[in-house]
Design an enzyme around this catalytic site. Structure first.
Site, PDB file in Angstrom:
ATOM      1  N   LYS A   1     -40.438 -19.546 -12.717  1.00 37.05           N
ATOM      2  CA  LYS A   1     -41.157 -18.809 -13.396  1.00 37.05           C
ATOM      3  C   LYS A   1     -40.957 -18.509 -14.719  1.00 37.05           C
ATOM      4  O   LYS A   1     -41.772 -18.200 -15.610  1.00 37.05           O
ATOM      5  CB  LYS A   1     -41.115 -17.272 -12.516  1.00 37.05           C
ATOM      6  CG  LYS A   1     -41.211 -17.568 -10.988  1.00 37.05           C
ATOM      7  CD  LYS A   1     -41.431 -16.051 -10.414  1.00 37.05           C
ATOM      8  CE  LYS A   1     -40.115 -15.438 -10.553  1.00 37.05           C
ATOM      9  NZ  LYS A   1     -39.055 -15.939  -9.778  1.00 37.05           N
TER      10      LYS A   1
ATOM     11  N   ARG B   1     -43.116  -7.302  -6.866  1.00 35.80           N
ATOM     12  CA  ARG B   1     -41.935  -8.035  -6.200  1.00 35.80           C
ATOM     13  C   ARG B   1     -42.240  -7.377  -4.878  1.00 35.80           C
ATOM     14  O   ARG B   1     -41.596  -7.698  -3.883  1.00 35.80           O
ATOM     15  CB  ARG B   1     -40.731  -7.178  -6.568  1.00 35.80           C
ATOM     16  CG  ARG B   1     -39.837  -8.196  -7.736  1.00 35.80           C
ATOM     17  CD  ARG B   1     -39.509  -9.361  -7.646  1.00 35.80           C
ATOM     18  NE  ARG B   1     -38.063  -9.663  -7.802  1.00 35.80           N
ATOM     19  CZ  ARG B   1     -37.568 -10.108  -9.080  1.00 35.80           C
ATOM     20  NH1 ARG B   1     -38.373 -10.211 -10.080  1.00 35.80           N
ATOM     21  NH2 ARG B   1     -36.700 -10.762  -9.202  1.00 35.80           N
TER      22      ARG B   1
ATOM     23  N   ARG C   1     -27.620 -22.998 -13.768  1.00 38.98           N
ATOM     24  CA  ARG C   1     -28.297 -22.041 -14.916  1.00 38.98           C
ATOM     25  C   ARG C   1     -27.441 -21.500 -15.829  1.00 38.98           C
ATOM     26  O   ARG C   1     -26.623 -20.770 -15.615  1.00 38.98           O
ATOM     27  CB  ARG C   1     -29.417 -21.218 -14.250  1.00 38.98           C
ATOM     28  CG  ARG C   1     -30.179 -20.521 -14.962  1.00 38.98           C
ATOM     29  CD  ARG C   1     -31.417 -20.056 -14.431  1.00 38.98           C
ATOM     30  NE  ARG C   1     -31.268 -18.926 -13.859  1.00 38.98           N
ATOM     31  CZ  ARG C   1     -32.381 -18.295 -13.119  1.00 38.98           C
ATOM     32  NH1 ARG C   1     -33.577 -19.094 -13.035  1.00 38.98           N
ATOM     33  NH2 ARG C   1     -32.086 -17.167 -12.439  1.00 38.98           N
TER      34      ARG C   1
ATOM     35  N   ARG D   1     -25.800 -15.721 -15.554  1.00 41.04           N
ATOM     36  CA  ARG D   1     -26.037 -14.412 -15.241  1.00 41.04           C
ATOM     37  C   ARG D   1     -25.180 -13.781 -14.120  1.00 41.04           C
ATOM     38  O   ARG D   1     -25.021 -14.779 -13.269  1.00 41.04           O
ATOM     39  CB  ARG D   1     -27.372 -14.458 -15.007  1.00 41.04           C
ATOM     40  CG  ARG D   1     -28.541 -14.261 -16.073  1.00 41.04           C
ATOM     41  CD  ARG D   1     -29.980 -14.636 -15.761  1.00 41.04           C
ATOM     42  NE  ARG D   1     -30.220 -13.755 -14.559  1.00 41.04           N
ATOM     43  CZ  ARG D   1     -31.465 -13.809 -14.020  1.00 41.04           C
ATOM     44  NH1 ARG D   1     -32.460 -14.787 -14.743  1.00 41.04           N
ATOM     45  NH2 ARG D   1     -32.101 -13.148 -13.016  1.00 41.04           N
TER      46      ARG D   1
ATOM     47  N   ARG E   1     -30.977 -12.635  -2.786  1.00 44.69           N
ATOM     48  CA  ARG E   1     -31.936 -12.760  -3.699  1.00 44.69           C
ATOM     49  C   ARG E   1     -33.097 -13.326  -2.810  1.00 44.69           C
ATOM     50  O   ARG E   1     -34.227 -12.933  -2.969  1.00 44.69           O
ATOM     51  CB  ARG E   1     -31.939 -13.202  -5.170  1.00 44.69           C
ATOM     52  CG  ARG E   1     -30.969 -12.095  -5.909  1.00 44.69           C
ATOM     53  CD  ARG E   1     -30.565 -12.821  -7.227  1.00 44.69           C
ATOM     54  NE  ARG E   1     -31.812 -12.894  -7.917  1.00 44.69           N
ATOM     55  CZ  ARG E   1     -31.736 -13.770  -8.974  1.00 44.69           C
ATOM     56  NH1 ARG E   1     -30.642 -14.326  -9.569  1.00 44.69           N
ATOM     57  NH2 ARG E   1     -32.733 -13.911  -9.608  1.00 44.69           N
TER      58      ARG E   1
END
Ligand code: AMP
Length: 221
Positions: A17, A92, A131, A164, A175
């Site tokens: 996203k 969300r 990532r 992160r 998540r």
């Protein structure tokens, strides 16, 4: 001046996203509103509020709707937000979707397009664990898919790349669970409204972006 254009980009964590929202923002000349980035900024400032946000994010849970509303309101009224926004990471859940409708309606605007990036969970896990993002400007890289030419430093600003806290595997699983429970039901809501465009989110950044553009049926402005 053109009427404002407001888009929402939906998809599970790691669906791409952020990357695609940045490209859409620049192609359509709208503001990129990433609630995740805003929260990370707050955390980076080390305020009391930032510390409590950090604890919630590190568990993979959602920050409270009230706090998110405050954060969002500031952006909608900012000069960069007046031509429209691409909302990334918001809404969300159903309450947030409702709130966003109300905030936009007050400005005489509405959500014009919702883009859903469809990516299976196993691809998400592979993507997120590799990532890395720039600690300075937030640009994202991937150890395998999109490594920085400067190794562990950002190609754009030379700041160190970091993982992160919430990109660790156990947090990602939580998540994904939170996404399935609270966010995925929004697909039905937007589908029923006739604004949802579903796009296959697997493939190169370029390929996915061109699918998004064709789904929107326009070449930008
Ligand atoms: P993201 O960068 O969008 O994946 O967001 C990272 C984390 O920030 C999420 O896992 C949540 O803890 C928090 N967050 C971001 N956006 C929201 C939101 N709209 N509502 C609640 N929490 C959010």
């Amino acid at each position: 001046m053109n009427r404002a254009l407001d888009l929402v980009i939906l998809g599970s964590p790691g669906a791409g996203k952020g990357t695609q929202a940045r490209r859409i923002a620049s192609a359509f000349d709208v503001a990129h509103v990433s609630t995740g980035d805003m929260l990370r900024d707050e955390v980076a400032q080390g305020t009391e509020l930032g510390k409590s946000i950090q604890a919630v994010m590190a568990q993979g849970e959602l920050v409270s709707d009230d706090l998110m509303a405050t954060v969002l309101l500031g952006r909608l009224h900012s000069p960069q937000g007046v031509a429209g926004c691409v909302f990334d990471g918001y809404p969300r859940n159903a309450a947030q979707a409702h709130l966003l409708d109300g905030l936009l309606a007050e400005l005489g605007r509405r959500i014009d397009v919702v883009l859903y990036l469809d990516v299976p969970d196993h691809v998400v896990l592979e993507r997120i664990t590799g990532r890395r993002s720039c600690s300075g400007c937030g640009t994202t890289y991937h150890l395998a898919g999109r490594p920085s030419r400067l190794g562990d430093r950002c190609e754009l600003c030379n700041d160190p790349l970091v993982q992160r806290d919430d990109d660790r595997e156990e947090v990602i699983r939580e998540r994904l669970r939170v996404y399935g429970e609270h966010t995925a039901p929004l697909l039905t809501l937007y589908r029923e409204r006739g604004v949802l465009h579903e796009v296959d989110g697997v493939g190169s950044e370029e390929a996915v972006f061109s699918r998004l553009r064709s789904a929107m049926g326009s070449g930008g402005r």
